[in-house]
Design a protein around this motif. Structure first.
Motif, mmCIF file in Angstrom:
data_model
loop_
_atom_site.group_PDB
_atom_site.id
_atom_site.type_symbol
_atom_site.label_atom_id
_atom_site.label_comp_id
_atom_site.label_asym_id
_atom_site.label_seq_id
_atom_site.Cartn_x
_atom_site.Cartn_y
_atom_site.Cartn_z
ATOM 1 N N VAL A 134 0.913 -0.951 -0.043
ATOM 2 C CA VAL A 134 0.113 0.019 0.035
ATOM 3 C C VAL A 134 0.771 1.268 0.061
ATOM 4 O O VAL A 134 0.671 2.309 -0.798
ATOM 5 C CB VAL A 134 -0.942 0.004 1.039
ATOM 6 N N MET A 135 1.938 1.445 0.868
ATOM 7 C CA MET A 135 2.716 2.389 1.137
ATOM 8 C C MET A 135 3.530 2.780 -0.131
ATOM 9 O O MET A 135 3.814 3.922 -0.594
ATOM 10 C CB MET A 135 3.657 2.467 2.236
ATOM 11 N N ILE A 136 3.961 1.735 -0.945
ATOM 12 C CA ILE A 136 4.890 2.016 -2.003
ATOM 13 C C ILE A 136 3.919 2.783 -3.226
ATOM 14 O O ILE A 136 4.344 3.426 -3.918
ATOM 15 C CB ILE A 136 5.603 0.947 -2.611
ATOM 16 N N GLY A 137 2.614 2.336 -2.987
ATOM 17 C CA GLY A 137 1.577 3.106 -3.834
ATOM 18 C C GLY A 137 1.423 4.521 -3.789
ATOM 19 O O GLY A 137 1.627 5.550 -4.426
ATOM 20 N N VAL A 138 1.297 4.717 -2.296
ATOM 21 C CA VAL A 138 1.460 6.105 -1.821
ATOM 22 C C VAL A 138 2.512 6.745 -2.302
ATOM 23 O O VAL A 138 2.647 8.219 -2.579
ATOM 24 C CB VAL A 138 1.086 6.233 -0.219
ATOM 25 N N PHE A 139 3.736 6.215 -2.093
ATOM 26 C CA PHE A 139 5.012 6.811 -2.405
ATOM 27 C C PHE A 139 5.164 7.279 -3.781
ATOM 28 O O PHE A 139 5.460 8.369 -4.219
ATOM 29 C CB PHE A 139 6.066 5.968 -2.111
ATOM 30 N N ARG A 140 4.456 6.350 -4.692
ATOM 31 C CA ARG A 140 4.742 6.650 -6.106
ATOM 32 C C ARG A 140 3.779 7.860 -6.584
ATOM 33 O O ARG A 140 4.018 8.323 -7.519
ATOM 34 C CB ARG A 140 4.210 5.270 -6.783
ATOM 35 N N SER A 141 2.762 7.995 -5.757
ATOM 36 C CA SER A 141 1.769 8.984 -6.106
ATOM 37 C C SER A 141 2.279 10.286 -5.657
ATOM 38 O O SER A 141 1.832 11.496 -6.186
ATOM 39 C CB SER A 141 0.209 8.803 -5.375
ATOM 40 N N LYS A 142 3.288 10.353 -4.813
ATOM 41 C CA LYS A 142 3.606 11.632 -4.408
ATOM 42 C C LYS A 142 5.230 12.164 -4.779
ATOM 43 O O LYS A 142 5.423 13.099 -4.563
ATOM 44 C CB LYS A 142 3.504 11.546 -2.793
ATOM 45 N N VAL A 143 5.989 11.151 -5.033
ATOM 46 C CA VAL A 143 7.452 11.503 -5.241
ATOM 47 C C VAL A 143 7.476 11.030 -6.873
ATOM 48 O O VAL A 143 7.163 9.919 -7.421
ATOM 49 C CB VAL A 143 8.215 10.484 -4.560
ATOM 50 N N PRO A 144 8.077 12.229 -7.615
ATOM 51 C CA PRO A 144 8.508 11.905 -8.895
ATOM 52 C C PRO A 144 9.346 10.865 -9.324
ATOM 53 O O PRO A 144 10.143 10.529 -8.419
ATOM 54 C CB PRO A 144 8.954 13.387 -9.562
ATOM 55 N N SER A 145 9.389 10.225 -10.397
ATOM 56 C CA SER A 145 10.086 9.091 -10.777
ATOM 57 C C SER A 145 11.836 9.519 -10.866
ATOM 58 O O SER A 145 12.582 8.763 -10.770
ATOM 59 C CB SER A 145 9.785 8.552 -12.005
ATOM 60 N N HIS A 146 11.910 10.842 -11.024
ATOM 61 C CA HIS A 146 13.333 11.435 -11.298
ATOM 62 C C HIS A 146 14.051 11.696 -9.938
ATOM 63 O O HIS A 146 15.014 12.277 -9.819
ATOM 64 C CB HIS A 146 13.324 12.528 -12.164
ATOM 65 N N ALA A 147 13.094 11.566 -8.935
ATOM 66 C CA ALA A 147 13.695 11.753 -7.446
ATOM 67 C C ALA A 147 14.982 10.889 -7.241
ATOM 68 O O ALA A 147 14.704 9.508 -7.558
ATOM 69 C CB ALA A 147 12.670 11.712 -6.485
ATOM 70 N N ARG A 148 15.848 11.278 -6.431
ATOM 71 C CA ARG A 148 17.209 10.517 -6.031
ATOM 72 C C ARG A 148 16.833 9.099 -5.557
ATOM 73 O O ARG A 148 17.351 8.239 -5.764
ATOM 74 C CB ARG A 148 18.056 11.404 -5.077
ATOM 75 N N MET A 149 15.826 9.184 -4.383
ATOM 76 C CA MET A 149 15.438 7.867 -3.790
ATOM 77 C C MET A 149 14.548 6.927 -4.395
ATOM 78 O O MET A 149 14.131 5.997 -3.713
ATOM 79 C CB MET A 149 15.161 8.425 -2.291
ATOM 80 N N TYR A 319 12.545 16.437 -0.176
ATOM 81 C CA TYR A 319 13.514 17.336 0.239
ATOM 82 C C TYR A 319 14.688 17.278 -0.857
ATOM 83 O O TYR A 319 15.064 18.602 -1.183
ATOM 84 C CB TYR A 319 13.758 17.251 1.653
ATOM 85 N N LEU A 320 15.189 16.075 -1.077
ATOM 86 C CA LEU A 320 16.252 16.147 -1.847
ATOM 87 C C LEU A 320 16.047 16.529 -3.319
ATOM 88 O O LEU A 320 16.998 16.998 -3.941
ATOM 89 C CB LEU A 320 16.770 14.492 -1.730
ATOM 90 N N LEU A 321 14.670 16.432 -3.664
ATOM 91 C CA LEU A 321 14.300 16.927 -4.850
ATOM 92 C C LEU A 321 14.394 18.329 -5.004
ATOM 93 O O LEU A 321 14.824 18.978 -6.131
ATOM 94 C CB LEU A 321 12.976 16.165 -5.340
ATOM 95 N N ARG A 322 13.923 18.852 -4.006
ATOM 96 C CA ARG A 322 13.937 20.503 -4.129
ATOM 97 C C ARG A 322 15.452 21.063 -3.956
ATOM 98 O O ARG A 322 15.720 21.984 -4.267
ATOM 99 C CB ARG A 322 13.095 20.744 -2.664
ATOM 100 N N GLU A 323 16.043 20.293 -3.203
ATOM 101 C CA GLU A 323 17.548 20.691 -2.901
ATOM 102 C C GLU A 323 18.136 20.457 -4.317
ATOM 103 O O GLU A 323 19.015 21.307 -4.796
ATOM 104 C CB GLU A 323 18.178 19.846 -1.987
ATOM 105 N N THR A 324 17.961 19.372 -5.057
ATOM 106 C CA THR A 324 18.425 19.434 -6.214
ATOM 107 C C THR A 324 18.098 20.581 -7.320
ATOM 108 O O THR A 324 18.955 21.255 -8.019
ATOM 109 C CB THR A 324 18.411 18.065 -6.854
ATOM 110 N N GLU A 325 16.959 20.874 -7.442
ATOM 111 C CA GLU A 325 16.251 21.674 -8.300
ATOM 112 C C GLU A 325 16.900 23.214 -7.949
ATOM 113 O O GLU A 325 16.994 24.095 -8.700
ATOM 114 C CB GLU A 325 14.585 21.757 -8.140
ATOM 115 N N GLU A 326 17.012 23.281 -6.583
ATOM 116 C CA GLU A 326 17.384 24.793 -6.464
ATOM 117 C C GLU A 326 18.836 25.009 -6.573
ATOM 118 O O GLU A 326 19.511 26.003 -6.856
ATOM 119 C CB GLU A 326 17.339 24.936 -4.728
#
Length: 329
Positions: A134-149, A319-326
């Protein structure tokens, strides 16, 4: 305020260290006596049962009357005799003054439900596995596929679901091969959590080297247990050692950053909760209502922690995604 925070951090890490040392000391192999299957009552009952029910003519009648699901789960005539004599022995022993519940073949007596040896542990193992699905589904819905983790968290879900699947299989029917698969897959999950921590900080090359080292250690561990000696004490000590190293790594990281990233409390609570739940394993006791033992309650306790851990991974990935984009701006 900083002094107070530092004091709390030192206290929690010290308590973590004490718990880890306690677990390591407990995991040193000792003498394990199964008084139940060694008792004269049990052995006399088992001998008579096999003689009367597992002979040629009686065995044919047993095979005809046994339900198909019991056949599929491997409940032979001898296994049925062991189960029946176990409860006869428990009943006789409990009728004596100052009696204690004995173990049989290293296990507490459990009420069997639909052929399942340890129904509570099976149910809670399934709940843990479903939690990851269930939670990997939630993770996929909130985190873009190009995110580091993104990728490593998906592999965490795969390794976790595999480990909990084999936990459910083992607690359904305890065979040597199901026991090994349960132990090996649990070790793979502990090792992967440590690898994921390293992936959080290391580059691709460093992570690949560290992953190869962990894979080599894991392969050696499995080879020794599978082909040299299946040593319960060694297996437990190895898992506790890696687990405590993993806990220290994640806690150190979380405490260092909790003031800047408030969501780090989720990581801290998850790690401390799982380690506190280890006390259930240390305080083993006979099953409540012949269903809920310490091990099943340990599995029950880890299930609610799964959503909290993924919630932390979602926050950290974003957080890591925002850090990379900044940095790219």
């Amino acid at each position: 305020n900083q002094v107070c925070t530092g004091t709390v951090i030192i206290f929690l890490l010290t308590m973590q260290g004490i718990l880890g040392l306690f677990c390591l000391c407990w995991s040193i192999p000792g003498s394990i006596a199964s008084l139940g299957d060694r008792s004269w009552r049990f052995n006399r009952c088992l001998s008579n049962c096999q003689k009367n029910n597992c002979s040629r003519s009686s065995l044919e009648r047993f095979d005809q009357q046994q339900p198909m699901y019991m056949v599929l789960l491997g409940w032979s005539c001898v296994e049925e005799c062991k189960y029946d004599c176990m409860w006869r022995t428990v009943e006789k022993i409990q009728a004596e003054p100052l009696s204690t519940v004995p173990q049989f073949y290293g296990k507490w007596p459990f009420v069997r439900i639909l052929g399942i040896q340890e129904p509570a542990s099976v149910i809670f193992s399934i709940l843990n596995g479903l939690g990851h699905v269930v939670m990997i589904g939630v993770f996929r819905s909130k985190v873009p596929s190009h995110a580091r983790m993104y990728t490593v968290v998906h592999w965490l879900a795969v390794v976790s679901v595999n480990a909990w699947f084999w936990s459910a299989v083992f607690h359904t029917r305890d065979f040597p091969w199901t026991e090994k698969m349960d132990y090996f897959c649990a070790t793979s999950l502990v090792g992967f959590q440590l690898f994921m921590w390293f992936m959080r900080f290391g580059g691709f090359k460093q992570s690949a080297i560290f992953g190869a080292l962990l894979a080599a250690l894991f392969s050696s561990h499995v080879y020794y247990l599978a082909f040299v000696k299946f040593d319960y004490g060694y297996n437990l000590m190895a898992n506790v050692a890696v687990g405590q190293l993993n806990a220290f790594c994640w806690l150190g990281f979380a405490f260092k950053n909790v003031r800047q990233r408030r969501y780090m409390w989720k990581c801290i609570v998850t790690i401390l909760s799982v380690n506190c739940l280890l006390l259930l394993e240390l305080g083993d006791f006979p099953p409540i209502w012949w269903v809920f033992d310490a091990h099943s309650l340990w599995h029950a306790g880890t299930a609610p922690v799964v959503p909290l851990w993924y919630s932390f991974l979602i926050d950290e990935s974003l957080y890591l995604l925002r850090e990379t984009e900044e940095k790219d701006v």
